[in-house]
Design an enzyme around this catalytic site. Sequence first.
Site, short mmCIF file in Angstrom:
data_model
loop_
_atom_site.label_atom_id
_atom_site.label_comp_id
_atom_site.label_asym_id
_atom_site.label_seq_id
_atom_site.Cartn_x
_atom_site.Cartn_y
_atom_site.Cartn_z
N GLU A 287 0.91 -1.07 -0.04
CA GLU A 287 -0.16 0.03 -0.04
C GLU A 287 0.89 1.15 0.16
OE1 GLU A 287 -2.93 -0.76 -0.32
OE2 GLU A 287 -3.40 -2.78 0.65
N CYS A 321 -1.71 9.39 3.03
CA CYS A 321 -1.70 8.75 1.61
C CYS A 321 -2.81 9.52 0.72
CB CYS A 321 -1.59 7.23 1.45
SG CYS A 321 -2.89 6.58 2.64
P1 NAP Z 1 8.48 4.94 4.47
O1 NAP Z 1 9.76 5.77 4.56
O2 NAP Z 1 8.33 4.35 2.95
O3 NAP Z 1 8.69 3.87 5.58
C1 NAP Z 1 7.50 3.17 5.73
C2 NAP Z 1 8.19 1.71 6.60
O4 NAP Z 1 9.21 1.12 5.85
C3 NAP Z 1 8.83 2.31 7.78
O5 NAP Z 1 8.60 1.19 8.77
C4 NAP Z 1 10.31 2.12 7.57
O6 NAP Z 1 11.28 2.05 8.43
C5 NAP Z 1 10.26 0.91 6.56
N1 NAP Z 1 11.56 0.85 5.55
C6 NAP Z 1 12.12 1.69 5.10
N2 NAP Z 1 13.10 1.13 4.35
C7 NAP Z 1 12.94 -0.26 4.40
C8 NAP Z 1 13.71 -1.27 3.87
N3 NAP Z 1 14.88 -1.26 3.16
N4 NAP Z 1 13.31 -2.58 4.17
C9 NAP Z 1 12.13 -2.63 4.92
N5 NAP Z 1 11.45 -1.61 5.63
C10 NAP Z 1 11.98 -0.47 5.27
O7 NAP Z 1 6.97 5.75 4.62
P2 NAP Z 1 6.78 6.73 5.81
O8 NAP Z 1 7.54 7.91 5.61
O9 NAP Z 1 6.78 5.99 7.06
O10 NAP Z 1 5.16 6.95 5.33
C11 NAP Z 1 4.68 7.79 4.53
C12 NAP Z 1 4.44 6.92 3.10
O11 NAP Z 1 3.40 6.10 3.26
C13 NAP Z 1 3.86 8.25 1.95
O12 NAP Z 1 4.32 7.69 0.84
C14 NAP Z 1 2.28 7.49 2.05
O13 NAP Z 1 1.55 7.97 0.92
C15 NAP Z 1 2.29 6.20 2.29
N6 NAP Z 1 1.25 5.51 2.98
C16 NAP Z 1 0.31 4.64 1.99
C17 NAP Z 1 -0.64 4.40 2.66
C18 NAP Z 1 -1.81 3.56 1.90
O14 NAP Z 1 -2.66 2.76 2.24
N7 NAP Z 1 -1.62 3.22 0.41
C19 NAP Z 1 -1.19 4.82 3.84
C20 NAP Z 1 -0.53 5.50 4.59
C21 NAP Z 1 0.76 5.97 4.31
P3 NAP Z 1 11.89 3.52 9.10
O15 NAP Z 1 10.90 4.24 9.56
O16 NAP Z 1 12.80 3.12 10.02
O17 NAP Z 1 12.68 3.80 8.02
#
Ligand code: NAP
Length: 523
Positions: A287, A321
């Site tokens: 997602e 998002c």
């Molecule tokens: P993010 O930076 O992509 O991080 C998401 C998760 O992935 C965090 O727990 C992060 O850990 C982890 N992660 C990062 N690098 C990784 C790797 N190489 N391997 C495994 N896990 C890894 O996203 P965010 O800034 O937390 O959230 C915002 C984003 O989420 C936006 O793009 C938003 O649109 C999206 N979102 C989508 C939905 C939906 O339902 N489609 C809902 C909510 C949010 P760390 O924090 O430790 O880096």
Amino acid sequence: MGTFQLTYATMFDPPEELHTRFEEALKKAQGTLGSEYGMIINGEEAFAKHKFKSYNPSNTEEVLGIFQTGTAKDANDAVAAAKSAFPSWSRTPWQERVLLLRKAADIMDERLFDIAAATSLEVGKNRMEALGDVAETPALIRWACDEMEENQGFVVQMGKDPLVGYNGTNHSVLRPYGVWLVISPFNFPAALTGGPVGAALVAGNTVVMKPATDTPWTVRLLAECFVDAGLPEGVVNYITGSGSVLGQALVDNSAVDGLTFTGSYDVGMGIFRNFAQGNYIRPTILEMGGKNPAIVSRHADVERAALGIVRSAFGLQGQKCSACSRVYIEEPLYDQVVNRVVELTSELRIGNPTDRSVYLGPVANSWAYRDFLTFTDELKEAGTVLTGGEVLTEGEFINGYFCAPTIAADVPLNHRLWKHEMFLPITMVHKVQSLEDAMALANDVDYGLTSGFYGTKEEAQWFFDNTQAGVNYANRPQGATTGAWPGYQPFGGWKGSGSSGKNAGGHYYLQLYMHEQIQTLIE
Ligand code: NAP
Ligand code: MG
């Protein structure tokens, strides 16, 4: 609270009791600040050599809690614990699993205010948004339980093949995969961890959950609800640490049988490609981000459109998002709608999100804060900033990541920010000559999460038929592109916004956590 049901669409006029209970819980949460929390692996507290702090983004001098910097070994230990818990959990009758998950949901309801207070402090969510995030979690879990029950555990008797001289039966059974990994984002730490965890567990998988580094506290409190419901050891594990080390080790572990990632497009696509390195294809529910448009027809109700756009552009500081980040308005109403949007935006109160009157809290962290400065500079250069465009640094804002809600106009359509998910309180408006032009622009991105429309009923049907997004709203003042709730608006995206084509909180979601087995028996 009588008959009041909290959802994102009903949160604008809550009963007074919601406020008093939130304030009590906030005081309680403030009394615990700075405590250390372990990881939970195989039912035990697990501590790492290195620790990290979760800070309050409204006041970065305030440490909310101390958390474990888990290593690759912790990741592998958690997966091993989940793997050894799987045989017995998957053989547990689904009715018993449903009972335990309903118990976890009840505990979350009991702790709703306590967890929401933590979420408000940790994410910077205003109190109603924080309550919404936490309340949605048991709603998602109960939805998964309901689906399991309505489908009687997904055991279906198939036709009898026309055998002569033999009596045979055929059954289709949906069965769990094994160890399920849930990686969640900072912006909805409760619902987007607890929802997928609940679905995976009801289906009979065991789980390892890893929250975002910005939000370990909320997810720890949630993990405690699962543990306190009496789930057997190892069935649900909670580990903390960086995405690039601990997260990567989880994704690289071949004992993981499936995963749900919610987060950005770039990280999600990286995980997708890494996870594909295994010996065979494993289910990968992604997602990801959005670049969600609202289209306003010349026949729209201006007030509804303006309210919906402002709420969706600036709720949770634009860090949803589903945030509305692009607005296409037909020429005859352009000035009226834009003026009203700017007026409503300038009335929004920014400040400490735990305060009752505050609508916008801080953005999540220093990277987001710096991005805001970069993007607003670019927009000032390329177009006109109608309101906002500044960070707030005086008085109560001095130690937090506060950004003024920003509306930009006259930005050329080939500018990169029309297609880039900013994830900040910034939206861009554009004048169009026809709805067809608006739709072509709206669909011309790699994302397809949500979209919004304001116009006649007939136009709304045309909008639904033509928009390329998973969740769509017409004529909604409560939010142009935001505010989904399980059972009402199942949530998921098309194109680069999601991998499965099935929405959480809908009728086709739980099945993603199980594979089909056919059982043919000749007596
Ligand atoms: P993010 O930076 O992509 O991080 C998401 C998760 O992935 C965090 O727990 C992060 O850990 C982890 N992660 C990062 N690098 C990784 C790797 N190489 N391997 C495994 N896990 C890894 O996203 P965010 O800034 O937390 O959230 C915002 C984003 O989420 C936006 O793009 C938003 O649109 C999206 N979102 C989508 C939905 C939906 O339902 N489609 C809902 C909510 C949010 P760390 O924090 O430790 O880096
Ligand atoms: Mg923080």
